[in-house]
Design a protein around this motif. Structure first.
Motif, short mmCIF file in Angstrom:
data_model
loop_
_atom_site.label_atom_id
_atom_site.label_comp_id
_atom_site.label_asym_id
_atom_site.label_seq_id
_atom_site.Cartn_x
_atom_site.Cartn_y
_atom_site.Cartn_z
N LEU B 92 -50.92 -72.34 7.39
CA LEU B 92 -50.06 -73.44 7.84
C LEU B 92 -50.89 -74.52 8.54
O LEU B 92 -50.65 -75.72 8.37
CB LEU B 92 -48.97 -72.91 8.77
N ARG B 138 -40.31 -79.39 -0.58
CA ARG B 138 -39.63 -78.43 0.29
C ARG B 138 -39.60 -77.04 -0.36
O ARG B 138 -39.74 -76.03 0.32
CB ARG B 138 -38.21 -78.93 0.60
N GLU B 139 -39.43 -77.01 -1.68
CA GLU B 139 -39.40 -75.71 -2.37
C GLU B 139 -40.76 -75.03 -2.30
O GLU B 139 -40.84 -73.81 -2.13
CB GLU B 139 -38.94 -75.91 -3.82
N LYS B 141 -42.83 -75.30 0.16
CA LYS B 141 -42.93 -74.78 1.52
C LYS B 141 -42.10 -73.51 1.69
O LYS B 141 -42.55 -72.51 2.24
CB LYS B 141 -42.46 -75.86 2.52
N ARG B 142 -40.85 -73.56 1.17
CA ARG B 142 -39.98 -72.38 1.26
C ARG B 142 -40.62 -71.20 0.54
O ARG B 142 -40.53 -70.06 1.01
CB ARG B 142 -38.61 -72.69 0.62
N ARG B 144 -43.81 -70.49 0.05
CA ARG B 144 -44.89 -69.88 0.85
C ARG B 144 -44.29 -69.04 2.00
O ARG B 144 -44.77 -67.94 2.29
CB ARG B 144 -45.80 -70.98 1.42
N LEU B 145 -43.22 -69.59 2.62
CA LEU B 145 -42.61 -68.87 3.75
C LEU B 145 -41.87 -67.62 3.26
O LEU B 145 -41.83 -66.60 3.95
CB LEU B 145 -41.66 -69.81 4.50
N LEU B 160 -35.05 -70.08 6.14
CA LEU B 160 -36.29 -70.73 5.68
C LEU B 160 -36.22 -72.25 5.78
O LEU B 160 -37.24 -72.91 6.00
CB LEU B 160 -36.61 -70.29 4.25
N ASP B 161 -35.03 -72.82 5.63
CA ASP B 161 -34.91 -74.28 5.77
C ASP B 161 -35.14 -74.71 7.22
O ASP B 161 -35.79 -75.72 7.47
CB ASP B 161 -33.56 -74.77 5.26
N VAL B 164 -38.84 -74.55 7.82
CA VAL B 164 -39.52 -75.76 7.30
C VAL B 164 -39.33 -76.92 8.28
O VAL B 164 -40.28 -77.65 8.59
CB VAL B 164 -38.98 -76.13 5.90
N ASP B 165 -38.11 -77.08 8.80
CA ASP B 165 -37.84 -78.17 9.75
C ASP B 165 -38.71 -78.04 11.00
O ASP B 165 -39.25 -79.03 11.50
CB ASP B 165 -36.36 -78.15 10.17
N TRP B 168 -42.65 -78.64 9.81
CA TRP B 168 -43.07 -79.94 9.29
C TRP B 168 -42.39 -81.12 9.97
O TRP B 168 -42.89 -82.23 9.93
CB TRP B 168 -42.85 -80.00 7.77
#
Lengths: 209, 209
Positions: B92, B138-139, B141-142, B144-145, B160-161, B164-165, B168
Motif C-alpha cells: 500500500l 476502485r475495482e 484496489k478492492r 488487492r484488499l 472493502l469500499d 478504499v475510502d 486513498w
C-alpha cells in the motif's frame, strides 16, 4: 465593524438589507442552481441595489459563503464544541450522523456544494473559507480527539490531522463527488473502521458486517 | 470502432490527428490553465480543424479526459494490477507513494485537477469518468484488499469500499482541496493509521510519531 461610525438606525437598516440579500441568495441558489445564480437576481429578490451587493461582497461565491455562515449561526442548537460524553465512538457517530442529515438537506447541501466547487476555482474565496470555517471546524475536531488521546481512547502516536481525515474525509468525498448514498449506516461504518483499523481482530467492538 | 469501416490509411491519419489533438490539449492546459483553454487554441496547436474536434468530443472536458487516459496508457510501467508481495502495508505504501509522485508532477496534476473540477460541474462527464477510469481503478484496489482479507491480513468484517475510502481518500482530498503538502511521509502515515486504527495499542507495528 463599519457600523460603529453609523447612526443606530442606519446600522439596523444595513443589517436588515444584509440579511435580505443573504436570504435571497440562499433561496435562489436552491431554486435555479449556482451556475444560473446572478447578482442581479439576488438584488431584485432582496429589494436591494446591485451596487450595494458589489460594495459588500467581491463575488457571488462570497455572498453564498456568508449566506451559509448565516444559516449555521441561525441554528441555536449548533454546538460550540463537539459532544464529549466520555464514549468516543458514540460521540463520533452522533457528529457524523448529524453531518449526514445536514448533507441530505437540499437547502443546505446544494448551496454548500456550489460553494465547495467555487472554492476550487477561486483562491481568494478558498483562503477566506479556510480561515473562517474550515480551520475552526478542524480545530474543534482535533480538540475532541486530543481529549480522547489524553483519556487513553486514542493511540498516543496517532497524528490528529490524519485522524480527522480518516473520520470526516470519506463522508465529504462521498457527498462532493456523489459516489454513493449518504446514510447513517455509512457514517457508523466509517467511525468503527477508522477506530478499529483494517487489520483483523484488533478490537472487541469490531463486529462482522 | 468507427475505423473498421475506413481504409487503413484513413484510420492511421485519424489516429495521428487524434493524438496531435490530445497532446495539444495537455500542453495547453499546462501552459494557460484549464479556464483559458479553448477548442480553437487546441485546433490551431494540433494543426486540426475545430469541426474535427467538435465531431469527436462533446466538450473540452471530454478532450482533456481522453488526453489524460492517453498519458496513463503511454506509461509502459503502469501496472495492470496493484503490487502483491504478500506484505500488505509495504504494498500500500508503494502504491500511495507512486500516487504522491504523480500528483506532484504538474504535467499530470494540473490537467487532472481541472478535470476533477469539471466533473463536479458536468454529470455526463462524471458518468463517463466513473465508468472508464474511477470504477475500474476502485475495482483494482478492492481486488488487492480482497486478497489481503482472504490471506487474513484484513479483518473479515471490513467493508472493502470503506477501506478504499480510508486509504486513498485522504491523499485525494489533500491534493484536490490543497489542504497541505503531499509527501511520502503523509502517505505512509495514512497507510499505518488506517491499518492499525486510531485506538491505542492495537498493533505492534504502530510506532509513536
Amino acid at each position: 465593524m463599519t457600523t460603529q461610525r453609523k447612526a443606530p438606525d442606519a446600522a439596523r437598516r444595513n443589517e436588515a438589507a444584509r440579511r435580505a440579500i443573504l436570504t435571497a441568495a440562499l433561496d435562489l441558489a436552491g431554486e435555479v442552481g449556482y451556475a444560473r445564480l446572478s447578482i442581479e437576481a439576488i438584488a431584485t429578490r432582496a429589494g436591494a441595489g446591485k451596487q450595494t451587493i458589489y460594495r459588500w461582497w467581491p463575488s457571488k461565491g462570497a455572498v453564498l459563503f456568508d449566506a451559509l455562515l448565516m444559516l449555521s449561526e441561525g441554528q441555536d442548537d449548533q454546538p460550540a464544541d463537539l459532544p464529549d460524553t466520555g464514549d468516543l465512538e458514540a460521540d463520533l457517530k452522533t457528529v457524523l450522523r448529524a453531518t449526514v442529515d445536514e448533507l441530505n438537506d437540499p437547502r443546505y447541501s446544494e448551496p454548500m456544494r456550489a460553494l465547495a466547487i467555487e472554492i476550487l476555482l477561486d483562491p481568494a474565496l478558498a483562503a477566506d473559507f479556510a480561515e473562517r470555517l474550515d480551520e475552526p471546524m478542524r480545530e474543534l475536531k482535533r480538540r475532541r480527539l486530543r481529549r480522547a488521546q489524553q483519556a487513553g481512547d486514542l493511540g498516543p502516536g496517532v497524528d490528529l490531522d490524519v485522524a480527522v481525515d480518516l473520520l470526516w474525509g470519506p463522508l465529504k468525498n462521498r457527498w462532493l463527488h456523489r459516489e454513493g448514498p449518504l446514510t447513517t449506516e455509512f457514517a457508523d461504518t466509517v467511525v468503527e473502521t477508522a477506530l478499529n483499523g483494517l487489520r483483523p481482530g484488533q478490537s472487541s467492538s469490531s463486529t462482522s458486517r
